[in-house]
Design a protein around this motif. Structure first.
Motif, PDB file in Angstrom:
ATOM      1  N   ASP A   1     -32.522   8.163  -9.521  1.00 37.50           N
ATOM      2  CA  ASP A   1     -32.188   8.829  -8.271  1.00 37.50           C
ATOM      3  C   ASP A   1     -30.898   8.215  -7.711  1.00 37.50           C
ATOM      4  O   ASP A   1     -30.353   7.276  -8.312  1.00 37.50           O
ATOM      5  CB  ASP A   1     -33.372   8.795  -7.294  1.00 37.50           C
ATOM      6  CG  ASP A   1     -33.614   7.441  -6.642  1.00 37.50           C
ATOM      7  OD1 ASP A   1     -32.826   6.498  -6.819  1.00 37.50           O
ATOM      8  OD2 ASP A   1     -34.627   7.330  -5.921  1.00 37.50           O
TER       9      ASP A   1
ATOM     10  N   TYR B   1     -34.897  14.637  -3.866  1.00 39.27           N
ATOM     11  CA  TYR B   1     -36.294  14.859  -4.238  1.00 39.27           C
ATOM     12  C   TYR B   1     -36.713  16.312  -4.020  1.00 39.27           C
ATOM     13  O   TYR B   1     -37.517  16.846  -4.793  1.00 39.27           O
ATOM     14  CB  TYR B   1     -37.215  13.857  -3.531  1.00 39.27           C
ATOM     15  CG  TYR B   1     -37.111  12.502  -4.204  1.00 39.27           C
ATOM     16  CD1 TYR B   1     -37.851  12.211  -5.339  1.00 39.27           C
ATOM     17  CD2 TYR B   1     -36.215  11.545  -3.750  1.00 39.27           C
ATOM     18  CE1 TYR B   1     -37.720  11.003  -5.993  1.00 39.27           C
ATOM     19  CE2 TYR B   1     -36.078  10.318  -4.396  1.00 39.27           C
ATOM     20  CZ  TYR B   1     -36.839  10.061  -5.519  1.00 39.27           C
ATOM     21  OH  TYR B   1     -36.694   8.857  -6.182  1.00 39.27           O
TER      22      TYR B   1
ATOM     23  N   GLY C   1     -28.310  12.554  -9.083  1.00 39.77           N
ATOM     24  CA  GLY C   1     -28.920  11.509  -9.889  1.00 39.77           C
ATOM     25  C   GLY C   1     -28.161  11.292 -11.183  1.00 39.77           C
ATOM     26  O   GLY C   1     -27.143  11.945 -11.440  1.00 39.77           O
TER      27      GLY C   1
ATOM     28  N   GLY D   1     -32.162  16.981 -11.338  1.00 38.72           N
ATOM     29  CA  GLY D   1     -31.869  15.692 -10.720  1.00 38.72           C
ATOM     30  C   GLY D   1     -30.421  15.274 -10.895  1.00 38.72           C
ATOM     31  O   GLY D   1     -29.790  14.768  -9.962  1.00 38.72           O
TER      32      GLY D   1
END
Length: 136
Positions: A116, A21, A96, A91
């Protein structure tokens, strides 16, 4: 108090989830972070609470879905198509999975998906509200 949203997500590896994140541009709020949970801030009104499985299970008896299932897709707006691509690319580089669903380009709206490391689906999108086709 202004309205806020806290998205609570169960995660298998809290440091790994925090790193993911952070790579997307979230910042950590240390006041609501410990070894069982981390508050990751997207904006003044949107936070993501990353909860270890044990912490998650202290809130509910319902099982944690496997990472191969989808319970929700969390859509977030970005300022441009390039910003959508940059977030999905960041990501994917941080562990991810990009584009579980095919990208969609409707001219006035562009969206992609990003899972994620725990399989939670994000749908960053850009939209030009002035170009939305009129309803019939």
């Amino acid at each position: 108090m202004s309205k806020m949203i806290f998205v609570n997500l169960p995660v298998a590896d809290l440091p790994k989830a925090m790193a993911f994140y952070t790579a997307l541009g979230f910042t950590n709020n240390p006041h609501f972070t410990d070894e069982t949970a981390a508050c990751m801030v997207w904006s003044e009104s949107i936070m993501v609470m990353l909860l270890t499985h044990a912490k998650w299970q202290s809130f509910t008896d319902r099982p944690i879905p496997p990472s191969t299932s989808s319970e929700v897709m969390i859509a977030i707006t970005l300022d441009s198509r390039d910003a959508v691509n940059a977030l999905v690319d960041a990501g994917a580089a941080a562990g991810g999975t990009a584009d579980l669903n095919p990208p969609q380009d409707h001219g006035f709206m562009y969206q992609r998906t990003l899972a994620d490391p725990d399989g939670h689906i994000w749908e960053p999108f850009w939209m030009d509200p002035t170009a939305v086709p009129p309803s019939e």
